[in-house]
Design a protein around this motif. Sequence first.
Motif, short mmCIF file in Angstrom:
data_model
loop_
_atom_site.label_atom_id
_atom_site.label_comp_id
_atom_site.label_asym_id
_atom_site.label_seq_id
_atom_site.Cartn_x
_atom_site.Cartn_y
_atom_site.Cartn_z
N MET A 1 85.36 3.61 -18.34
CA MET A 1 86.30 3.02 -17.15
C MET A 1 85.89 1.63 -17.03
O MET A 1 84.80 1.51 -16.72
CB MET A 1 86.46 3.84 -16.06
CG MET A 1 87.31 3.14 -15.09
SD MET A 1 87.70 4.28 -13.76
CE MET A 1 85.95 4.92 -13.19
N SER A 2 86.84 0.54 -17.06
CA SER A 2 86.36 -0.66 -16.69
C SER A 2 86.22 -0.79 -15.04
O SER A 2 86.44 -0.14 -14.48
CB SER A 2 87.51 -1.53 -17.02
OG SER A 2 87.53 -2.85 -16.51
N GLN A 23 95.92 7.80 -18.73
CA GLN A 23 95.69 6.74 -19.67
C GLN A 23 95.06 5.56 -19.14
O GLN A 23 94.23 4.76 -19.48
CB GLN A 23 97.08 6.46 -20.50
CG GLN A 23 97.47 7.55 -21.37
CD GLN A 23 96.49 8.37 -22.16
OE1 GLN A 23 95.60 7.81 -22.94
NE2 GLN A 23 96.23 9.67 -22.00
N LEU A 24 95.78 5.27 -17.97
CA LEU A 24 95.49 3.93 -17.25
C LEU A 24 94.02 3.78 -16.74
O LEU A 24 93.24 2.96 -16.63
CB LEU A 24 96.47 3.81 -16.00
CG LEU A 24 96.26 2.33 -15.39
CD1 LEU A 24 97.03 1.37 -16.21
CD2 LEU A 24 97.22 2.65 -14.02
N ALA A 25 93.58 5.15 -16.23
CA ALA A 25 92.27 5.05 -15.69
C ALA A 25 91.24 5.03 -16.49
O ALA A 25 89.93 4.96 -16.45
CB ALA A 25 92.22 6.64 -15.10
N ARG A 26 91.57 5.26 -18.09
CA ARG A 26 90.52 5.20 -19.09
C ARG A 26 90.56 3.72 -19.37
O ARG A 26 89.35 3.29 -20.03
CB ARG A 26 91.20 5.65 -20.44
CG ARG A 26 91.16 7.28 -20.45
CD ARG A 26 92.04 7.77 -21.43
NE ARG A 26 91.56 7.59 -22.82
CZ ARG A 26 92.12 7.88 -24.12
NH1 ARG A 26 93.16 8.42 -24.06
NH2 ARG A 26 91.49 7.17 -25.19
N LYS A 76 96.80 17.62 -13.85
CA LYS A 76 96.14 17.00 -12.94
C LYS A 76 96.33 15.68 -13.05
O LYS A 76 96.38 14.86 -14.25
CB LYS A 76 94.62 17.32 -12.61
CG LYS A 76 94.56 18.97 -12.23
CD LYS A 76 93.06 18.94 -12.16
CE LYS A 76 92.71 20.35 -11.83
NZ LYS A 76 91.19 20.85 -11.50
N PHE A 77 96.13 14.81 -12.12
CA PHE A 77 95.77 13.22 -12.11
C PHE A 77 94.57 13.15 -12.47
O PHE A 77 93.66 14.02 -12.46
CB PHE A 77 95.90 12.67 -10.74
CG PHE A 77 97.50 12.47 -10.73
CD1 PHE A 77 98.36 11.54 -11.15
CD2 PHE A 77 98.26 13.26 -9.52
CE1 PHE A 77 99.67 11.23 -11.02
CE2 PHE A 77 99.47 13.02 -9.04
CZ PHE A 77 100.35 12.02 -9.84
N PRO A 78 94.15 11.73 -13.08
CA PRO A 78 92.58 11.81 -13.29
C PRO A 78 91.79 12.06 -11.86
O PRO A 78 92.18 11.90 -10.82
CB PRO A 78 92.64 10.01 -13.71
CG PRO A 78 93.96 9.68 -13.02
CD PRO A 78 94.74 10.50 -13.15
N PRO A 79 90.27 11.97 -12.14
CA PRO A 79 89.58 12.48 -11.16
C PRO A 79 89.24 11.12 -10.23
O PRO A 79 88.27 10.59 -10.08
CB PRO A 79 88.27 12.95 -11.86
CG PRO A 79 88.38 12.17 -12.97
CD PRO A 79 89.74 12.17 -13.49
N VAL A 80 90.18 10.86 -9.44
CA VAL A 80 90.07 9.75 -8.47
C VAL A 80 91.15 10.35 -7.05
O VAL A 80 91.58 11.23 -7.27
CB VAL A 80 90.81 8.41 -8.77
CG1 VAL A 80 90.11 7.65 -10.07
CG2 VAL A 80 92.38 8.41 -8.94
#
Length: 199
Positions: A1-2, A23-26, A76-80
Amino acid sequence: MSQSLRTVMLTGSDRRHRWVARQLARELSVVGIVGEEKAASITSTNGMPPDDAHVVDRHFAERDAAESALLGEVHKFPPVEVKRIPAGTLNTEEVYRWVREREPEYLVLYGTGILKAPLLEFYDGRVINLHLGLSPYYRGSGTNFWPFVDGVPEWVGATIGSSLTLPILTQNLLVTLLNEKAGPLVGWGFINAWPVGLE
């Protein structure tokens, strides 16, 4: 992740929204997600003529099946940190404070209600809007359903905007998804698209 481009995503709650968020979180530093529950775009086919009801039911069943086949199970959403909100509460002071506390540089908007003040004013020029449907022709919900109903399937598409308040010059774009051998899998044409670049 950036570690750059601290981003909060404001999105819906369906499978496609969770998939895009993952995908965005990647690629970006997603520091929070606001997940807005969606009101049904067509709440009931009761009272519709049977042929119309069949078309509506079939379209949404086929859309759900296609999303399942293409995106897989996305539970699930990404782990945030995720703030879930009811439909119609995106522009409240509570959401504004929650977003501001995460100190994002940008907001990514996909699949929610219309963004207004105070978030829109504070993040003016720093909102990336992903909208299924060719704006301004198809706004709201079911934007890739109604072009078929209206007999204009060439108007099925998406709009990507780099700001919701500033005038932007548009252009036509062609986006092609390639396979692992750089062969075309599928292509999309965007009419009057707002070019966006994140550096």
